[in-house]
Design a protein around this motif. Sequence first.
Motif, short mmCIF file in Angstrom:
data_model
loop_
_atom_site.label_atom_id
_atom_site.label_comp_id
_atom_site.label_asym_id
_atom_site.label_seq_id
_atom_site.Cartn_x
_atom_site.Cartn_y
_atom_site.Cartn_z
N GLU A 1 -1.60 5.66 -11.85
CA GLU A 1 -2.65 6.58 -11.40
C GLU A 1 -3.89 5.79 -11.02
N MET A 2 -4.73 6.40 -10.22
CA MET A 2 -5.99 5.79 -9.84
C MET A 2 -7.04 6.19 -10.87
N THR A 3 -7.76 5.19 -11.40
CA THR A 3 -8.78 5.48 -12.40
C THR A 3 -10.13 5.74 -11.72
N SER A 4 -11.10 6.12 -12.50
CA SER A 4 -12.44 6.37 -11.95
C SER A 4 -13.09 5.08 -11.47
N THR A 5 -12.59 3.93 -11.94
CA THR A 5 -13.13 2.64 -11.49
C THR A 5 -12.33 2.07 -10.32
N LYS A 6 -11.53 2.90 -9.67
CA LYS A 6 -10.74 2.53 -8.49
C LYS A 6 -9.70 1.46 -8.80
N LYS A 7 -9.12 1.55 -9.98
CA LYS A 7 -8.03 0.66 -10.35
C LYS A 7 -6.75 1.48 -10.49
N TYR A 8 -5.64 0.81 -10.28
CA TYR A 8 -4.34 1.43 -10.49
C TYR A 8 -3.93 1.16 -11.92
N LYS A 9 -3.59 2.22 -12.66
CA LYS A 9 -3.27 2.10 -14.08
C LYS A 9 -1.88 2.65 -14.34
N LEU A 10 -1.13 1.91 -15.15
CA LEU A 10 0.21 2.31 -15.54
C LEU A 10 0.15 3.57 -16.40
N THR A 11 1.01 4.52 -16.12
CA THR A 11 1.09 5.75 -16.92
C THR A 11 2.22 5.62 -17.94
N GLU A 12 2.37 6.64 -18.76
CA GLU A 12 3.47 6.66 -19.73
C GLU A 12 4.82 6.63 -19.00
N LYS A 13 4.92 7.36 -17.91
CA LYS A 13 6.14 7.34 -17.11
C LYS A 13 6.38 5.95 -16.53
N GLY A 14 5.30 5.28 -16.12
CA GLY A 14 5.40 3.91 -15.62
C GLY A 14 5.87 2.95 -16.70
N GLU A 15 5.42 3.17 -17.93
CA GLU A 15 5.87 2.34 -19.06
C GLU A 15 7.38 2.50 -19.26
N SER A 16 7.86 3.72 -19.13
CA SER A 16 9.29 3.98 -19.26
C SER A 16 10.07 3.29 -18.14
N PHE A 17 9.52 3.33 -16.94
CA PHE A 17 10.14 2.65 -15.80
C PHE A 17 10.15 1.14 -16.05
N TYR A 18 9.06 0.61 -16.59
CA TYR A 18 8.99 -0.82 -16.94
C TYR A 18 10.13 -1.18 -17.89
N ASN A 19 10.33 -0.37 -18.91
CA ASN A 19 11.41 -0.63 -19.87
C ASN A 19 12.78 -0.64 -19.18
N ASN B 1 0.83 -1.21 0.00
CA ASN B 1 0.00 0.00 0.00
C ASN B 1 0.87 1.26 0.00
N ARG B 2 1.92 1.22 0.78
CA ARG B 2 2.84 2.36 0.86
C ARG B 2 3.54 2.58 -0.49
N ALA B 3 3.99 1.49 -1.11
CA ALA B 3 4.65 1.58 -2.41
C ALA B 3 3.69 2.13 -3.47
N LEU B 4 2.43 1.75 -3.40
CA LEU B 4 1.42 2.29 -4.32
C LEU B 4 1.27 3.80 -4.15
N GLN B 5 1.29 4.25 -2.91
CA GLN B 5 1.21 5.69 -2.66
C GLN B 5 2.39 6.41 -3.30
N PHE B 6 3.59 5.84 -3.15
CA PHE B 6 4.77 6.43 -3.76
C PHE B 6 4.68 6.40 -5.29
#
Length: 163
Positions: free
Chosen positions: A102-120, A89-94
């Motif tokens: 980011e948190m979506t309107s359906t209360k899901k955590y969604k990867l952002t473009e910056k997250g995609e870059s981190f994934y790479n 939970n703490r890591a999600l906050q960070f």
Amino acid sequence: MNDKDINIQHLKFTQRPIPIPVDYRPLYKISIIILVLKLCCRDNASTLLKLHLFSWILKSDSNMNVMRNYIISNYKKEIEVWNIEPALNRALQFAVADGLCEMTSTKKYKLTEKGESFYNSIIESESFTKEVEFLKFVGKNKITDSRIDEMTKQWKLQYVENK
């Protein structure tokens, strides 16, 4: 977006009398979150419960084998109750604060473009080879939200009545 866009500006280390286990290190958990969102979630988005499930799975070879056998058995084997971790939970906050997801309107955590870059960056570093191999085995359609709902219903029927 490139690797230079991922910039941690205020990082402070505090010496502790004992080392912190890897499972409790925010950067480790953030990396796990990013891998799960990218490799195992439709639309790169996940519920909190699914992220906790994968965090538990990736905690040990034994847990990965339990889940692998569960999948191979066509979901017929019994699955134990997994734990909910405050460290996740703490890591999600960070991760949200840093714009990796980011948190979506359906209360899901969604990867952002910056997250995609981190994934790479994670994939290029080859730091999580065992985890990546397992997550690719699972893919995006073997552990769905409806499958997780079925698993939690099994808990209610089995574990509550038997304890």
